[in-house]
Enzyme design. Structure first.
Site, mmCIF file in Angstrom:
data_model
loop_
_atom_site.group_PDB
_atom_site.id
_atom_site.type_symbol
_atom_site.label_atom_id
_atom_site.label_comp_id
_atom_site.label_asym_id
_atom_site.label_seq_id
_atom_site.Cartn_x
_atom_site.Cartn_y
_atom_site.Cartn_z
ATOM 1 N N HIS A 42 0.858 -1.196 0.000
ATOM 2 C CA HIS A 42 0.000 0.000 0.000
ATOM 3 C C HIS A 42 0.886 1.235 0.000
ATOM 4 C CE1 HIS A 42 -3.847 2.017 1.844
ATOM 5 N NE2 HIS A 42 -3.173 2.868 1.066
ATOM 6 N N HIS A 52 -9.616 0.908 -1.257
ATOM 7 C CA HIS A 52 -9.588 1.557 0.050
ATOM 8 C C HIS A 52 -11.005 1.477 0.635
ATOM 9 C CE1 HIS A 52 -5.787 3.100 -1.288
ATOM 10 N NE2 HIS A 52 -5.655 3.969 -0.305
ATOM 11 N N GLU A 54 -11.159 3.436 5.916
ATOM 12 C CA GLU A 54 -10.072 4.312 6.373
ATOM 13 C C GLU A 54 -10.724 5.372 7.267
ATOM 14 O OE1 GLU A 54 -8.130 6.556 3.247
ATOM 15 O OE2 GLU A 54 -6.515 7.234 4.578
ATOM 16 N N ASP A 63 1.716 3.998 2.751
ATOM 17 C CA ASP A 63 0.670 4.824 2.137
ATOM 18 C C ASP A 63 1.253 5.965 1.300
ATOM 19 O OD1 ASP A 63 -1.969 5.374 1.509
ATOM 20 O OD2 ASP A 63 -2.505 6.217 3.450
ATOM 21 N N ASP A 64 1.635 7.060 1.942
ATOM 22 C CA ASP A 64 2.198 8.236 1.243
ATOM 23 C C ASP A 64 3.400 8.720 2.043
ATOM 24 O OD1 ASP A 64 -0.035 8.832 -0.845
ATOM 25 O OD2 ASP A 64 -1.096 8.543 1.042
#
Ligand code: ADE
Ligand code: ZN
Length: 346
Positions: free
Chosen positions: A25, A205, A208, A286-287
């Protein structure tokens, strides 16, 4: 069998860093570090509304998912040429290899780029070339998953799929990302059904920020094989049983959840609850450029805050291979490497 021996708390970070792992991810646009955003802005003559790297970094104070997405889409505006996409993915893959990531499945958001007039070929060819080079040069296998932006329409998702199909041998699956609340999985039921017919792997997703109901519809209507995030599932006991029984992996991203205020602090994160309930949970970044940490930061900071031990470390790394979309022989080889790391760690 879980071969993890007891490891003292002071040695646990070293084990977490050393163990081979898969990242499942990672939004590749979320790996754009401020330095690279500035370098690409200059190279491409794109104006960005920040005077310096520090000023840009200081804008990374988020209150929820949408407050992050606004800055994340603005950051991606510096990507124009195939080489830009290559350089972005190359930088991530080099960094991931340092964290002993041995396999990565990279999300990309083509609509963020095609909406600005960038060709689908430019996006996919640049990212794919970086994945191929990583396999040859870094010993890290890397594949691509195309994500549809859920704040846009299903019709636009279908158009994106059409544009991407000439490159279908360069991505292995499709996902669903962007603003979750108000954009439930069912909005994309038909395009996911088509992707299923085409033989793509399916992920989305869900849970979340959105409710457990979105995880149910991701499973039952989209028929996803993995749920990205999924942390809200712990609010629904029946859903937890379903995820455990069907061994549906969750790609959990602790530092993302912290930075987007899904949990007030890491100590309150429910990773341990998910593992205790028998779910196939994994840890991911994730980021990472926006959330203050790559894979090993996610592992070490979460283990420092939550009651987790070497046994959990093994389970999480093993889950990452079990949940990945690599073929069975490659998966077995990676699990064997993992076992050897734990057996020889002292
Ligand atoms: N796009 C990039 N990061 C995301 C996240 N954490 N949730 C939804 N969409 C995203
Ligand atoms: Zn994500």
């Amino acid at each position: 069998m879980n071969p993890a021996k007891p490891v003292s708390a002071d040695r646990l970070p070293e084990l977490l860093r050393k163990m081979p792992k898969a990242e499942l991810h990672i939004h590749i646009e979320g790996s754009l570090e401020p330095e690279l955003i500035f370098a690409l802005a200059q190279r491409n003559g794109v104006a960005i509304p920040y005077r310096s790297v520090d000023e840009l970094r200081s804008a990374y104070a988020f209150t929820n998912l949408q407050s992050f997405l606004d800055i994340y889409y603005a950051g991606a505006s510096v990507l124009l040429k195939e080489q830009d996409f290559y350089d972005m993915a190359r930088a991530y893959l080099l960094r991931a290899a340092q964290d002993n990531v041995v396999h990565a499945e990279l999300f990309f958001d083509p609509q963020t780029h095609t909406a600005r007039g960038v060709g689908m070929d430019t996006v996919i060819n640049g990212l794919h070339r970086a994945c191929v080079d990583a396999g040859a040069e870094l010993g890290l296998s890397a594949t691509l998953i195309l994500c549809f932006l859920r704040h846009l329409s299903e019709e636009e998702a279908f158009e994106t799929l059409e544009q991407a199909l000439p490159y279908r041998d360069k991505f292995i699956g499709v996902g669903l990302d962007s603003g979750e609340v108000g954009n439930p999985p069912e909005k994309f039921a038909r395009v996911f059904a088509r992707c299923r017919e085409l033989g793509f792997h399916l992920v989305a997703h869900a849970g979340e920020e959105g409710p457990p109901a979105y995880v149910w519809t991701a499973l039952d209507l989209l028929k996803v094989e993995r749920v990205d995030h999924g942390v809200q599932s712990s609010k629904d006991a029946a859903l937890m049983r379903r995820l455990a029984q069907d061994r549906i992996p969750l790609t959990v991203c602790p530092l993302s959840n912290l930075k987007l205020c899904v949990f007030p602090d890491l100590a309150s994160h429910n990773l341990r609850t998910l593992l205790d309930a028998g779910l196939v949970a994994t840890v991911n970044s994730d980021d990472p450029a926006y959330f203050g940490g790559y894979m090993n930061d996610n592992f070490t900071q979460t283990f420092a805050a939550v009651d987790l031990n070497a046994g959990h470390a093994y389970t999480l790394a093993r889950n990452s291979f079990e949940a990945s979309f690599i073929g069975a022989p490659a998966r077995q080889a990676l699990i064997q490497r993992l076992d050897e790391t734990f057996e020889t760690f002292q």
